[in-house]
Design a protein around this motif. Structure first.
Motif, PDB file in Angstrom:
ATOM      1  N   LEU A   1       0.861  -1.177   0.000  1.00  0.00           N
ATOM      2  CA  LEU A   1       0.000   0.000   0.000  1.00  0.00           C
ATOM      3  C   LEU A   1       0.900   1.230   0.000  1.00  0.00           C
ATOM      4  O   LEU A   1       1.740   1.386   0.892  1.00  0.00           O
ATOM      5  CB  LEU A   1      -0.904  -0.016   1.233  1.00  0.00           C
ATOM      6  CG  LEU A   1      -2.087   0.954   1.283  1.00  0.00           C
ATOM      7  CD1 LEU A   1      -3.072   0.656   0.159  1.00  0.00           C
ATOM      8  CD2 LEU A   1      -2.784   0.850   2.634  1.00  0.00           C
ATOM      9  N   VAL A   2       0.736   2.103  -0.995  1.00  0.00           N
ATOM     10  CA  VAL A   2       1.582   3.299  -1.118  1.00  0.00           C
ATOM     11  C   VAL A   2       0.753   4.516  -0.731  1.00  0.00           C
ATOM     12  O   VAL A   2      -0.298   4.778  -1.323  1.00  0.00           O
ATOM     13  CB  VAL A   2       2.129   3.448  -2.550  1.00  0.00           C
ATOM     14  CG1 VAL A   2       3.046   4.661  -2.648  1.00  0.00           C
ATOM     15  CG2 VAL A   2       2.880   2.185  -2.969  1.00  0.00           C
ATOM     16  N   VAL A   3       1.226   5.253   0.289  1.00  0.00           N
ATOM     17  CA  VAL A   3       0.477   6.397   0.801  1.00  0.00           C
ATOM     18  C   VAL A   3       1.377   7.627   0.808  1.00  0.00           C
ATOM     19  O   VAL A   3       2.598   7.524   0.732  1.00  0.00           O
ATOM     20  CB  VAL A   3      -0.054   6.122   2.228  1.00  0.00           C
ATOM     21  CG1 VAL A   3      -0.931   4.886   2.239  1.00  0.00           C
ATOM     22  CG2 VAL A   3       1.092   5.955   3.225  1.00  0.00           C
ATOM     23  N   GLY A   4       0.749   8.799   0.926  1.00  0.00           N
ATOM     24  CA  GLY A   4       1.537  10.027   0.980  1.00  0.00           C
ATOM     25  C   GLY A   4       0.735  11.237   0.567  1.00  0.00           C
ATOM     26  O   GLY A   4      -0.353  11.127   0.013  1.00  0.00           O
ATOM     27  N   VAL A   5       1.285  12.405   0.840  1.00  0.00           N
ATOM     28  CA  VAL A   5       0.638  13.673   0.517  1.00  0.00           C
ATOM     29  C   VAL A   5       0.803  13.968  -0.974  1.00  0.00           C
ATOM     30  O   VAL A   5       1.769  13.539  -1.606  1.00  0.00           O
ATOM     31  CB  VAL A   5       1.263  14.808   1.363  1.00  0.00           C
ATOM     32  CG1 VAL A   5       0.681  16.160   1.008  1.00  0.00           C
ATOM     33  CG2 VAL A   5       1.042  14.521   2.839  1.00  0.00           C
ATOM     34  N   ASN A   6      -0.155  14.703  -1.537  1.00  0.00           N
ATOM     35  CA  ASN A   6      -0.052  15.113  -2.938  1.00  0.00           C
ATOM     36  C   ASN A   6       1.250  15.856  -3.199  1.00  0.00           C
ATOM     37  O   ASN A   6       1.675  16.674  -2.379  1.00  0.00           O
ATOM     38  CB  ASN A   6      -1.219  16.036  -3.305  1.00  0.00           C
ATOM     39  CG  ASN A   6      -2.485  15.268  -3.605  1.00  0.00           C
ATOM     40  OD1 ASN A   6      -2.433  14.154  -4.110  1.00  0.00           O
ATOM     41  ND2 ASN A   6      -3.618  15.855  -3.280  1.00  0.00           N
ATOM     42  N   GLY A   7       1.866  15.563  -4.340  1.00  0.00           N
ATOM     43  CA  GLY A   7       3.065  16.289  -4.751  1.00  0.00           C
ATOM     44  C   GLY A   7       4.374  15.665  -4.318  1.00  0.00           C
ATOM     45  O   GLY A   7       5.438  16.179  -4.637  1.00  0.00           O
ATOM     46  N   THR A   8       4.311  14.554  -3.593  1.00  0.00           N
ATOM     47  CA  THR A   8       5.554  13.927  -3.125  1.00  0.00           C
ATOM     48  C   THR A   8       6.151  12.973  -4.155  1.00  0.00           C
ATOM     49  O   THR A   8       7.262  12.481  -3.972  1.00  0.00           O
ATOM     50  CB  THR A   8       5.317  13.153  -1.820  1.00  0.00           C
ATOM     51  OG1 THR A   8       4.295  12.174  -2.038  1.00  0.00           O
ATOM     52  CG2 THR A   8       4.893  14.082  -0.695  1.00  0.00           C
ATOM     53  N   GLY A   9       5.399  12.695  -5.230  1.00  0.00           N
ATOM     54  CA  GLY A   9       5.873  11.741  -6.226  1.00  0.00           C
ATOM     55  C   GLY A   9       5.369  10.335  -5.952  1.00  0.00           C
ATOM     56  O   GLY A   9       5.989   9.348  -6.343  1.00  0.00           O
TER      57      GLY A   9
END
Length: 379
Positions: free
Chosen positions: A183-191
């Motif tokens: 599962l890949v998570v993160g804030v917008n704009g991090t790539g």
């Protein structure tokens, strides 16, 4: 009587004169030939009269031909190959520390400079103080210092802070008849979506069969981007309607992975704003729905290394929503400060497992602490 007979004779001549032929029918002009504008005509060889012949466009079957599938290189040794690129952007930290520690006299002002250099490099306050304290003790014991001894001291201390003993293995192999689920998570704009695509490419290069789940249903561009990454390496992409339920797409992707006996299923989620509690709750829902079908083996948090301590705050909020198992640091080759590797691991107790070292499709590499520290300090 003579006059009457003459008039009748003249009238008969006009009445019985043979009629001329009618006008030929008007033919309709030929319909103009409309060229196929999808493929521009190509000029062929010059004919005998000096003109050029026009080559007809290829048939429609060729226009719809699937893109050629690429064969990516394996992931092993990538960070070693990218070491030069990393050292070019990070040697300000390493060389600055080497220069300061090589001075004949290390007074309080010099130690303050060393501390400032580390904090500026996003190492974090607590790790910086621990490093400076350890270095001061070793320098007192060592006394005079050669350049090689200084470099050895710094390398030993940086490695200790990066924690080379952490397990950085990325669990990507199928088990118990089911694929590994990432599962890949993160804030917008991090790539995040790009990292998902590059990771799929690296795994295919290692011989894995990969299925991608485009669970970022709120941004059509993300779904299309992931589809492009999948098409390039022959990885299946499961997608849903725009604005649809991300958990449903994730569930379908895992089901597809099981059906096709895939090794790895990678789910790209929507970029969450870490200030939005509702979106964080939804991320937890995606994970719970997947677990009805298979175990979630990895939850990778993608962080932009250039955001520094702001990235640390993002990491902490995500860690509260889902159980983060690893960090993927992107843009580490640009203006990023390498100390973020130390601070993010120290705060979360989670290892950095992947680093992005460029914009190329094969510039995602497994993180190697020793190669990283060598790049920081230069040759």
């Amino acid at each position: 009587m003579v006059v009457v007979i003459a008039v009748l004779a003249v009238g008969g001549l006009f009445l019985f004169r043979p009629r001329g032929k009618g006008l030929p029918p008007v033919e309709a002009p030929p319909e103009p030939q409309i060229p196929d504008l999808r493929v521009p005509p190509q000029e062929g060889p010059v004919d005998r009269e000096g003109g050029t012949t026009t080559t007809l466009p290829p048939p429609e079957e060729e226009l719809l031909k699937a893109p050629e599938i690429e064969v990516p290189p394996p992931s092993a040794g990538r960070m070693v190959r990218l070491r030069t690129r990393l050292s070019r952007s990070q040697n300000v930290l390493g060389r600055g520390l080497l220069e300061l520690l090589s001075r004949d006299r290390l007074d309080d002002d010099v130690w303050d400079e060393i501390e400032e250099t580390l904090i500026t490099a996003d190492v974090g306050v607590a790790p910086t103080r621990a490093m400076v304290e350890e270095l001061r003790t070793k320098v007192k014991v060592l006394g005079t210092r050669t350049p090689d001894e200084v470099r050895g001291l710094l390398k030993e201390e940086l490695l200790k802070q990066i924690s080379p003993d952490l397990d950085r293995t990325l669990r990507t192999s199928s088990h118990a008849g089911r694929p590994a689920v990432l599962l890949v998570v993160g804030v917008n704009g991090t790539g995040k979506t790009t990292t998902t695509g590059k990771l799929a490419r690296a795994l295919v290069g290692d011989g894995n069969k990969v299925v991608l789940g485009a669970a970022d249903t709120f941004r059509a561009a993300a779904t299309d981007q992931l589809q492009t990454w999948g098409d390039r390496v022959g990885a299946a992409v499961v997608r849903g309607p725009e604005g649809g339920d991300p958990a449903s797409v994730a569930f379908d992707a895992v089901a597809r992975g099981i059906e096709e006996s895939a090794d790895t299923v990678i789910i790209d989620t929507a970029g969450r704003l870490h200030t939005k509690t509702g979106l964080m709750d939804e991320l937890g829902k995606v994970k719970r729905v997947i677990e009805k079908k298979a175990v979630v083996d990895e939850v990778l948090l993608v962080l932009d290394a250039t955001t520094g301590q702001n990235g640390m705050r993002q990491a902490q909020v995500f860690a509260e929503a889902v159980n983060i198992t690893g960090i993927a640091l992107t843009k580490l080759d640009g203006t990023a400060k390498g100390g973020i590797v130390i601070s993010v691991q120290r705060e979360l107790g989670v290892p950095v497992k992947l680093v992005g070292l460029g914009e190329g499709p094969d510039d995602l590499a497994p993180f190697d602490p020793e190669v990283f520290v060598d790049a920081l300090l230069g040759d």
